[in-house]
Design a protein around this motif. Sequence first.
Motif, PDB file in Angstrom:
ATOM      1  N   UNK A 114      42.451 -72.259 125.387  1.00 53.35           N
ATOM      2  CA  UNK A 114      42.129 -72.782 126.707  1.00 53.35           C
ATOM      3  C   UNK A 114      43.423 -73.081 127.462  1.00 53.35           C
ATOM      4  N   UNK A 115      43.411 -72.743 128.753  1.00 55.17           N
ATOM      5  CA  UNK A 115      44.556 -73.013 129.621  1.00 55.17           C
ATOM      6  C   UNK A 115      44.319 -74.378 130.259  1.00 55.17           C
ATOM      7  N   UNK A 116      45.239 -75.298 130.000  1.00 56.63           N
ATOM      8  CA  UNK A 116      45.100 -76.652 130.534  1.00 56.63           C
ATOM      9  C   UNK A 116      46.141 -76.981 131.599  1.00 56.63           C
ATOM     10  N   UNK A 117      47.209 -76.197 131.666  1.00 55.45           N
ATOM     11  CA  UNK A 117      48.280 -76.436 132.636  1.00 55.45           C
ATOM     12  C   UNK A 117      47.763 -76.118 134.038  1.00 55.45           C
ATOM     13  N   UNK A 118      47.696 -77.128 134.903  1.00 55.36           N
ATOM     14  CA  UNK A 118      47.092 -76.935 136.233  1.00 55.36           C
ATOM     15  C   UNK A 118      47.891 -75.963 137.100  1.00 55.36           C
ATOM     16  N   UNK A 119      49.222 -75.963 136.967  1.00 60.43           N
ATOM     17  CA  UNK A 119      50.022 -75.011 137.744  1.00 60.43           C
ATOM     18  C   UNK A 119      49.743 -73.579 137.308  1.00 60.43           C
ATOM     19  N   UNK A 120      49.654 -73.364 136.004  1.00 55.29           N
ATOM     20  CA  UNK A 120      49.339 -72.036 135.478  1.00 55.29           C
ATOM     21  C   UNK A 120      47.936 -71.616 135.899  1.00 55.29           C
TER      22      UNK A 120
END
Length: 87
Positions: free
Chosen positions: A65-71
Amino acid sequence: MDQEKENIRIALVDDEGNEHLFNEYDRVSYDGEEYVFLIPEGTIEPETAHVFKVEEKDGELVYNVVEDSDLLDKIEETWHNELKEED
């Protein structure tokens, strides 16, 4: 998104051993990596999609899961731009 794409179901197991079923909504490549938008099974709203980075490890696909908001913002922007190009 390709409207003729087959419905791909994916079962993911969380850290507690619980299985969660998802339907693949769409895929996008960003910065040389592959990302997939997964919608929990039983829902149809794209707003409920989760973004996962797809990697191959020991011959199997691994979904992180992608959690980095910028990414996430960059992935979604890339996806929206691809949709505009298809129109």
